[in-house]
Scaffold this active site. Structure first.
Site, PDB file in Angstrom:
ATOM      1  N   ARG A 102      -6.440   6.523   9.845  1.00  0.00           N
ATOM      2  CA  ARG A 102      -6.216   6.135   8.452  1.00  0.00           C
ATOM      3  C   ARG A 102      -6.306   7.383   7.563  1.00  0.00           C
ATOM      4  NH1 ARG A 102      -3.915   2.243   5.248  1.00  0.00           N
ATOM      5  NH2 ARG A 102      -5.309   1.406   3.663  1.00  0.00           N
ATOM      6  N   THR A 375       4.972  -0.850   5.932  1.00  0.00           N
ATOM      7  CA  THR A 375       4.121  -0.800   7.115  1.00  0.00           C
ATOM      8  C   THR A 375       4.927  -1.255   8.336  1.00  0.00           C
ATOM      9  OG1 THR A 375       2.206  -1.234   5.709  1.00  0.00           O
ATOM     10  CG2 THR A 375       1.845  -1.529   8.042  1.00  0.00           C
ATOM     11  N   ASN A 395       2.123   2.950   3.225  1.00  0.00           N
ATOM     12  CA  ASN A 395       1.913   2.017   2.121  1.00  0.00           C
ATOM     13  C   ASN A 395       3.221   1.512   1.544  1.00  0.00           C
ATOM     14  OD1 ASN A 395       0.258   0.341   0.655  1.00  0.00           O
ATOM     15  ND2 ASN A 395       0.145   1.740  -1.072  1.00  0.00           N
ATOM     16  N   ASP A 417      -4.330   1.823  -2.113  1.00  0.00           N
ATOM     17  CA  ASP A 417      -5.113   0.791  -1.408  1.00  0.00           C
ATOM     18  C   ASP A 417      -6.596   0.841  -1.794  1.00  0.00           C
ATOM     19  OD1 ASP A 417      -3.123  -0.571  -0.151  1.00  0.00           O
ATOM     20  OD2 ASP A 417      -3.400   0.338   1.811  1.00  0.00           O
ATOM     21  N   SER A 446      -7.813  -1.308   4.317  1.00  0.00           N
ATOM     22  CA  SER A 446      -6.496  -1.677   4.848  1.00  0.00           C
ATOM     23  C   SER A 446      -6.501  -3.143   5.275  1.00  0.00           C
ATOM     24  CB  SER A 446      -6.184  -0.796   6.057  1.00  0.00           C
ATOM     25  OG  SER A 446      -4.992  -1.223   6.682  1.00  0.00           O
ATOM     26  N   SER A 447      -5.302  -3.701   5.377  1.00  0.00           N
ATOM     27  CA  SER A 447      -5.174  -5.048   5.953  1.00  0.00           C
ATOM     28  C   SER A 447      -4.593  -4.995   7.360  1.00  0.00           C
ATOM     29  CB  SER A 447      -4.247  -5.910   5.081  1.00  0.00           C
ATOM     30  OG  SER A 447      -4.804  -6.065   3.797  1.00  0.00           O
ATOM     31  N   GLY A 466       3.132  -6.154   6.268  1.00  0.00           N
ATOM     32  CA  GLY A 466       3.227  -7.191   5.244  1.00  0.00           C
ATOM     33  C   GLY A 466       2.098  -7.196   4.236  1.00  0.00           C
ATOM     34  N   GLY A 467       1.474  -6.032   3.992  1.00  0.00           N
ATOM     35  CA  GLY A 467       0.450  -5.954   2.944  1.00  0.00           C
ATOM     36  C   GLY A 467      -0.698  -6.901   3.229  1.00  0.00           C
TER      37      GLY A 467
HETATM   38  N1  GLY Z   1      -1.112  -0.017   3.173  1.00  0.00           N
HETATM   39  C1  GLY Z   1      -1.196  -1.266   3.777  1.00  0.00           C
HETATM   40  C2  GLY Z   1      -2.492  -1.509   4.456  1.00  0.00           C
HETATM   41  O1  GLY Z   1      -3.094  -0.573   4.940  1.00  0.00           O
HETATM   42  O2  GLY Z   1      -2.940  -2.615   4.514  1.00  0.00           O
END
Ligand code: GLY
Length: 564
Positions: A102, A375, A395, A417, A446-447, A466-467
């Site tokens: 990350r 993503t 992102n 984020d 992050s998701s 998908g965020g």
């Molecule tokens: N940038 C999308 C995530 O890390 O969730």
């Protein structure tokens, strides 16, 4: 009931247990898959993974090849200017780990860096241009995976990506949609416009995107490993390019970037073991919370409306906690054990009214919200049974829209984020709490939720972009698999999503019947149809009983899944 979810504190115990499980498994199940498989969001990336497997590479080499190729052919989704999470399972000792590549906040970053003098968020600053970029982690992660887990030299696994960068890839309608969406930002960066646009406009379909500067940078990485990106000439260009565009990177940021091997989160649902992403992903914790809540309901046999109601109420509560408690666990205390415990889930379950929606503003906490098609995700298995689920990101589509002059490196805008101002929404309306405030060197929440779902008989490797919807999409994929669905069912299952705030069920067209929608409204739910659908899930399934491997790529995207 025993606690079904636990942090895998002791991987050796877990590994031994897994070996025992397979070692003693009855003769009807297989120890190694009969075939390998790759599912990714782009045909060229899937081909790169298969090429490396055919050359004697393992799933980890293939993962390096697929990641690097996606960085070239899906510039709107991920890149070496970004980062990601690679969930690994090594077959020989059942070692499982999440490689955390990350991005980090630059050392000169500070909590209020995106606020004006009055303390208001300056729109766009954390989204467009060099100041929006975190320190990239993907190059370091690829070097790490190749060196520690691969069988082929890094240069071999990077070769397909370098070739794709030099030869080019054809613009598709999806590329056009993404480029149109980020046209203004791409026009602001001369190098981005030169590579990704044609005469300042979205290129026509079949126009070839060639990236010779990126090919040269990837070659430096192939030749010199980490130093090919984080030191020397490339690093100098990155720093001076970022600084002259208003960014704040330093050589120390690049030299001190560290890949972190994180203990995976492990839970259980209906006799399946769920292996997923720990913080700084919020995905694993939220997934396990939702599964724990649902595990107390016999919801599979319920009418659709009851099932959706209970699932939505589990989502609502997990996302409230995500917004309140989740952040980089190296910087803040994240109550992972508590949030993923059976007792905590029992408390959440008790608060769910069977007949009516709980208004989110009765569950105190900060707000949170959606995401788009940025993503990317891929899934791999090899014939030894090594496996990788990886979700990668820069992102927003095309990240910050800024290519560092001379390097071909498109920068991420992952700084968005973070919570730029705890309590204030980011570009997706996402609002976080103190746990996700900006700090130098910190990883932004992050998701991304790469996940394995496994029983004695079956295994699924899955994930999606998908965020903030990533987590609920992976939940739908897990439920489809656990209920007997195959790889195709995992990626095609209709999707709906609730994330606490806004207090609305987002759903794909056709995901809910008219009767169900009407009954949900009677229970007090609000509904919003998302016409274009969401996500781009990639799944590999191994049926150990029949020893058959299958794979599927989401029909919502343009990816390819192949078994070989
Ligand atoms: N940038 C999308 C995530 O890390 O969730």
């Amino acid at each position: 009931m025993r606690n079904p979810i636990h942090l895998s504190k002791c991987l050796t115990v877990y590994a031994a247990a897994t070996l025992l499980l397979f070692g003693c498994s009855n003769s009807l199940t297989s120890r190694a898959p009969s075939q390998a498989a790759v599912a990714s969001a782009h045909p060229t990336a899937t081909a790169a993974g298969l090429e490396v497997l055919s050359a004697g590479g393992n799933a980890f080499d293939a993962a390096v090849a697929v990641s690097a190729t996606l960085a070239v052919v899906e510039p709107y989704s991920s890149g070496i200017g970004g980062g990601g999470f690679w969930l690994l399972h090594r077959a020989r000792d059942a070692h499982q780990v999440m490689v955390d590549g990350r991005e980090t906040a630059p050392l000169a970053a500070h909590r209020d860096m995106y606020l004006d003098e009055a303390g208001a968020v300056r729109p766009g600053l954390s989204v467009d241009g060099a100041l929006a970029a975190g320190i990239p982690g993907e190059p370091a992660a690829l070097v790490h995976i190749a060196k520690k887990y691969g069988e082929l030299p890094l240069a071999h696994s990077l070769a397909p990506a370098i070739r794709a960068a030099r030869d080019g890839f054809a613009v598709t309608t999806h590329y056009q949609r993404m480029a149109k969406f980020r046209l203004q930002a791409l026009r602001q960066s001369a190098d981005a416009a030169a590579v990704f646009l044609k005469d300042g406009q979205v290129p026509p379909t079949d126009f070839m995107i060639r990236q010779s500067a990126l090919a040269d940078t990837l070659q430096q990485l192939a030749d010199k490993g980490r130093d090919g990106f984080y030191a020397g000439a490339v690093a100098e260009q990155l720093i001076s390019g970022v600084k002259s565009a208003g960014g704040i990177w330093s050589q120390k940021d690049l030299s001190s970037y560290k890949v972190i091997e994180r203990e995976v989160l492990v839970g259980e649902f209906r006799n399946y073991r769920i292996t997923t992403a720990p913080p700084p992903s919020s995905g694993g914790v939220a997934l396990l919370t939702m599964l724990n809540v649902l595990s107390g309901f016999e919801f599979e046999s319920l009418p659709e409306v009851e099932r959706v109601h209970l699932t939505v109420e589990a989502m609502r509560r997990a996302y409230r906690d995500r917004a309140q408690y989740l952040g980089d666990s190296d910087f803040v205390e994240v109550p992972v054990q508590l949030l993923t415990s059976a007792d905590y889930a029992a408390g959440l379950r008790a608060g769910i009214h069977p007949q009516s929606a709980t208004p989110s503003d009765l569950l105190p906490g900060p707000q949170t919200i959606p995401g788009g098609q940025h993503t990317t995700h891929f899934s791999v298995i090899d014939r030894q049974g090594n496996r990788v689920a990886a979700t990668l990101s820069i992102n927003y589509p095309f990240g910050a829209g800024f290519v560092v002059p001379g390097t071909g490196v498109l920068l991420n805008d992952e700084m968005d984020d973070f919570s730029a101002k705890p309590g204030t929404p980011n570009v997706y309306g996402l609002v976080g709490a103190e746990a996700n405030a900006i700090a130098p060197g910190k990883r932004m929440l992050s998701s991304m939720s790469p996940t394995f779902v496994e029983s004695d008989e079956r295994l699924a490797i899955l994930g999606t972009p998908g965020g903030s919807r990533i987590i609920t999409m992976v939940l739908h994929g897990i439920l489809a698999f656990v209920e007997g669905g195959d790889a195709t069912a995992i990626v095609t299952t209709p999707r709906y999503h609730h994330q606490y705030l806004p207090d609305v069920i987002q759903h794909e067209t056709g995901a809910l019947s008219n009767d169900t929608k009407a009954d949900l409204q009677l229970k007090g739910h609000q509904l919003k149809e998302v016409e274009s659908g969401f996500g781009n899930m990639q799944a590999v399934v191994w049926d150990k009983t029949r020893n058959v491997v299958s794979a599927a790529s989401d029909p919502r995207g343009e990816g390819v899944a192949q078994v070989k």
